[in-house]
Scaffold this motif. Structure first.
Motif, mmCIF file in Angstrom:
data_model
loop_
_atom_site.group_PDB
_atom_site.id
_atom_site.type_symbol
_atom_site.label_atom_id
_atom_site.label_comp_id
_atom_site.label_asym_id
_atom_site.label_seq_id
_atom_site.Cartn_x
_atom_site.Cartn_y
_atom_site.Cartn_z
ATOM 1 N N LEU A 397 1.011 -1.779 0.078
ATOM 2 C CA LEU A 397 0.050 0.338 0.071
ATOM 3 C C LEU A 397 0.803 1.145 -0.057
ATOM 4 C CD1 LEU A 397 -2.692 -1.051 2.259
ATOM 5 C CD2 LEU A 397 -2.639 -0.641 -0.051
ATOM 6 N N ALA A 398 1.438 1.333 0.631
ATOM 7 C CA ALA A 398 3.088 1.971 1.161
ATOM 8 C C ALA A 398 3.565 2.419 -1.092
ATOM 9 C CB ALA A 398 3.774 2.209 1.759
ATOM 10 N N ALA A 399 3.893 1.702 -1.441
ATOM 11 C CA ALA A 399 4.465 1.314 -2.593
ATOM 12 C C ALA A 399 2.790 1.834 -3.891
ATOM 13 C CB ALA A 399 4.838 0.276 -3.060
ATOM 14 N N VAL A 400 2.090 1.363 -3.512
ATOM 15 C CA VAL A 400 1.453 1.983 -4.314
ATOM 16 C C VAL A 400 1.074 3.856 -4.265
ATOM 17 C CG1 VAL A 400 -1.298 2.064 -4.542
ATOM 18 C CG2 VAL A 400 0.062 -0.193 -4.404
ATOM 19 N N ALA A 401 0.866 4.554 -3.293
ATOM 20 C CA ALA A 401 1.080 5.973 -2.630
ATOM 21 C C ALA A 401 2.371 6.399 -3.817
ATOM 22 C CB ALA A 401 0.839 5.714 -1.178
ATOM 23 N N VAL A 402 3.572 5.497 -3.145
ATOM 24 C CA VAL A 402 5.073 6.681 -4.062
ATOM 25 C C VAL A 402 4.364 6.814 -5.120
ATOM 26 C CG1 VAL A 402 6.683 5.504 -4.415
ATOM 27 C CG2 VAL A 402 5.869 6.015 -2.054
ATOM 28 N N LEU A 403 4.208 5.291 -5.686
ATOM 29 C CA LEU A 403 3.800 5.078 -7.214
ATOM 30 C C LEU A 403 2.844 5.956 -7.428
ATOM 31 C CD1 LEU A 403 4.529 3.439 -9.917
ATOM 32 C CD2 LEU A 403 2.112 1.702 -9.513
ATOM 33 N N ALA A 404 1.348 6.124 -6.846
ATOM 34 C CA ALA A 404 0.893 7.544 -7.222
ATOM 35 C C ALA A 404 1.251 8.958 -7.036
ATOM 36 C CB ALA A 404 -0.536 7.655 -6.560
ATOM 37 N N LEU A 405 2.218 8.808 -6.195
ATOM 38 C CA LEU A 405 2.346 10.441 -6.063
ATOM 39 C C LEU A 405 3.034 11.073 -7.296
ATOM 40 C CD1 LEU A 405 3.477 12.954 -4.136
ATOM 41 C CD2 LEU A 405 5.839 11.621 -4.261
ATOM 42 N N ALA A 406 4.639 9.540 -7.887
ATOM 43 C CA ALA A 406 5.594 9.638 -8.867
ATOM 44 C C ALA A 406 4.480 9.985 -10.350
ATOM 45 C CB ALA A 406 6.489 8.798 -9.205
ATOM 46 N N LEU A 407 3.014 9.671 -10.565
ATOM 47 C CA LEU A 407 2.412 9.954 -11.791
ATOM 48 C C LEU A 407 2.297 10.937 -11.717
ATOM 49 C CD1 LEU A 407 1.506 7.892 -14.150
ATOM 50 C CD2 LEU A 407 -0.721 7.502 -13.081
ATOM 51 N N GLY A 408 1.819 11.728 -10.242
ATOM 52 C CA GLY A 408 0.849 12.734 -10.401
ATOM 53 C C GLY A 408 1.861 13.724 -10.273
ATOM 54 N N ALA A 409 3.013 13.902 -10.075
ATOM 55 C CA ALA A 409 4.093 14.969 -10.251
ATOM 56 C C ALA A 409 4.438 15.240 -12.191
ATOM 57 C CB ALA A 409 5.496 14.458 -9.730
ATOM 58 N N ILE A 410 4.124 14.090 -12.437
ATOM 59 C CA ILE A 410 4.233 13.896 -14.150
ATOM 60 C C ILE A 410 3.355 14.155 -14.925
ATOM 61 C CG2 ILE A 410 5.016 12.167 -16.146
ATOM 62 C CD1 ILE A 410 6.329 9.844 -14.247
ATOM 63 N N LEU A 411 2.590 13.551 -14.361
ATOM 64 C CA LEU A 411 1.300 14.493 -15.205
ATOM 65 C C LEU A 411 0.666 15.678 -14.481
ATOM 66 C CD1 LEU A 411 -0.602 10.889 -15.839
ATOM 67 C CD2 LEU A 411 0.689 11.931 -17.477
ATOM 68 N N ARG A 412 1.072 15.726 -13.620
ATOM 69 C CA ARG A 412 0.316 17.221 -12.930
ATOM 70 C C ARG A 412 -1.126 17.585 -13.520
ATOM 71 N NH1 ARG A 412 4.940 21.703 -14.119
ATOM 72 N NH2 ARG A 412 6.649 20.558 -13.046
ATOM 73 N N ASN A 413 -1.576 16.452 -13.213
ATOM 74 C CA ASN A 413 -2.700 16.448 -13.533
ATOM 75 C C ASN A 413 -3.948 15.780 -12.437
ATOM 76 O OD1 ASN A 413 -5.452 15.101 -14.867
ATOM 77 N ND2 ASN A 413 -5.552 17.475 -16.054
ATOM 78 N N THR A 414 -4.693 15.577 -11.725
ATOM 79 C CA THR A 414 -5.846 14.610 -10.540
ATOM 80 C C THR A 414 -5.819 14.081 -10.832
ATOM 81 O OG1 THR A 414 -5.242 16.189 -9.421
ATOM 82 C CG2 THR A 414 -6.812 14.761 -8.525
ATOM 83 N N ALA A 415 -6.854 14.272 -11.945
ATOM 84 C CA ALA A 415 -8.133 13.046 -12.196
ATOM 85 C C ALA A 415 -7.278 12.044 -13.199
ATOM 86 C CB ALA A 415 -9.313 13.599 -13.381
ATOM 87 N N VAL A 416 -6.489 12.751 -14.079
ATOM 88 C CA VAL A 416 -5.939 11.988 -15.363
ATOM 89 C C VAL A 416 -5.365 10.511 -15.030
ATOM 90 C CG1 VAL A 416 -3.992 11.469 -17.575
ATOM 91 C CG2 VAL A 416 -6.287 13.231 -16.563
ATOM 92 N N ALA A 417 -4.275 11.101 -13.588
ATOM 93 C CA ALA A 417 -3.323 10.150 -12.265
ATOM 94 C C ALA A 417 -4.252 9.196 -12.593
ATOM 95 C CB ALA A 417 -2.696 10.912 -11.817
#
Length: 506
Positions: A397-417
């Protein structure tokens, strides 16, 4: 006139520091002071526990049936131990030798790869009693096995020619030998069986697991089995240290005993024994991993944590606060790493709470609702496989949260990420049953979904055939290997996010 000396102004405040500990403190302050983020974290825990409980209570109800206690092996686990046994007492050290013919299946069918015929020295004819055995198998050559869980590979076997086997006892040590011609012998392996009495039973046996049939189509998979039967002939049988005649017995019922209506048989003609039988000699692996099922809520509970991970970075972009953050700490990569460390720590703690509660509340109900709970012994949180599954669930669950953080930083779009993360983690669970088995297993090996392998607690034995169905929670890789794949995804994507953050405007 001498000019007065002017002392430069010095602030009484300590100099500002932007070290990594200060960044961690700043990111932690952000996370804990935003109320909706705390509520999102709590929602992840609550959903994980509630979904696990719903899964436990919505399963099959307890049904009446055979409640007789299954045989238990020397290691304390349930075993399959059912086969025709022609034997005689062996007192002290000694050996048994025979030439074993290739196995033949029932009604002309090919025997199962783990069908077996060979020599066994066993404490008694009681199911589950300790033993050592050397055998030939159609698909895996010569094997030396003992006490159900121990297996050693020997040489290859010609499927069209008999093979010689020998098993010797020296105290607690058993050594297996094999030969293609009865003259030149090779050592197949050595094993130890502790606690055997002075007098044991040495003899001949055949056994075979069930024939497994799998029917798979989109949205539906059925796995069935039917009892199998094999025959083998034993010639030139000699027992060094044996005593008396050759009684014929069938070792106890075991799990998946003999074929109804056609009892096991053993006949002797001109010194050659012909044995026909079913049953098996192997550890019993339940079809259902209760500990894994008790943690099923994590598959849905991760969704709020995905949202939290994405929002932890995209909210700053949306409000323009990222400029303030990067101005205070110009080393952009370190800022993102600090966010990842804080997020991982918080979600790990929340995940550990959710996984622990899920197991403690769901496992007793799941076990009681099994058709025969006797085949599913109680497991405790302190058992090594269960503890690994619970802690591993928190890590994933921690790894999934970090994965989501990284994708959010790359896309900068909440809904898409958030959408991409949910699709990557949830959609494969829906589609697996529609893929060919090999393709489904590759999806489980290579995608972030592999992390859920850490929840599996059932042991895997090389010498036990098992149908690994993805939709049943069976992963083709080991638990730590699967979790490593998920963590690798998180690290690589975080590295990409750091690289992009350093090379474009905030």
């Amino acid at each position: 006139m001498t000019a007065p000396t002017i002392t430069p102004y010095r602030s009484e405040l300590p100099p500002a520091r932007d070290g990594f500990p200060q960044l961690l403190h700043a990111e932690w302050t952000k996370l804990r002071t935003v109320r909706r983020w705390s509520l999102t974290l709590l929602a992840g825990v609550v959903i994980t526990v509630l979904v696990s409980l719903l899964s436990a209570f919505s399963g099959s109800s307890s049904v009446s049936g055979d409640r007789s206690a299954p045989p238990v092996g020397p290691h304390g686990g349930v075993v399959s131990d059912s086969f025709p046994f022609v034997h005689q007492p062996l007192s002290g050290d000694g050996s048994i030798t025979a030439r074993v013919s290739p196995l033949t299946g029932r009604e002309g069918r090919a025997p199962e790869p783990w069908a077996k015929a060979g020599l066994v020295i066993k404490e008694s004819t009681k199911a589950g009693s300790p033993y050592a055995a050397v055998m030939i198998t159609p698909g895996h050559g010569v094997r030396l096995q003992s006490d159900f869980t121990h297996d050693t590979a020997g040489g290859t076997v010609d499927r069209d020619r008999p093979h010689w086997l020998r098993l010797t006892r020296s105290g607690d040590e058993f050594t297996a030998y094999e030969s293609a011609d009865g003259s030149t012998w090779a050592k197949a392996g050595t094993t130890r069986v502790a606690g055997l009495p002075e007098t044991v039973q040495a003899g001949l046996f055949v056994a075979t697991p069930e024939e497994t049939m799998v029917q798979r189509q989109f949205g539906s998979t059925s796995v069935g089995g039917r009892p199998a039967r094999v025959t083998a002939a034993f010639a030139h049988v000699t027992v060094d240290g044996g005593q008396g005649a050759w009684p014929q017995d069938t070792v106890g019922g075991g799990v998946g005993g003999g074929l109804k209506g056609t009892p096991d048989s053993a006949t002797e003609k001109s010194g050659t024994w012909t044995l026909t039988g079913s049953g098996d000699v192997a550890p019993y692996t339940p079809d259902v991993d209760i500990a894994q099922q008790s943690l099923a809520g994590a598959q849905i509970g991760l969704i709020p944590l995905v949202a939290l991970g994405v929002l932890f970075i995209t909210a700053e972009y949306r409000r323009g606060m990222i400029l303030t953050t990067l101005t205070a700490s110009p080393r952009r990569g370190r800022v993102l790493v600090a966010k990842a460390v804080v997020l991982a720590g918080v979600t790990f703690v929340a995940g550990l709470v959710g996984a622990t509660l899920s197991f403690l509340l769901s496992e007793p109900e799941l076990r009681d609702r099994m058709p025969n709970p006797l085949f599913h012994p109680d497991v405790a949180l302190t058992d090594a496989p269960v503890l690994r599954a619970v802690v591993g669930t928190a890590v994933l669950l921690a790894a999934v949260a970090v994965l989501a953080l990284a994708l959010g930083a790359i896309l900068r779009n909440t809904a898409v990420a958030v959408t991409l993360m949910v699709v990557a983690l949830v959609l494969p669970l829906v589609l697996l049953s529609g893929l060919p088995l090999d393709a489904a297993q590759w999806v489980m090996r290579l995608t972030p979904l592999a992390g859920f392998a850490v929840q599996r607690t059932l042991p895997d034995y090389e010498h036990v055939d098992a149908v690994c169905m993805p939709e049943n929670g069976c992963y083709p890789q080991g638990p730590w290997e699967g979790l490593s794949v998920l963590c690798a995804w998180a690290v690589v994507l975080l590295g990409v996010a750091v690289w992009r953050l350093r090379r474009r405007d905030a």
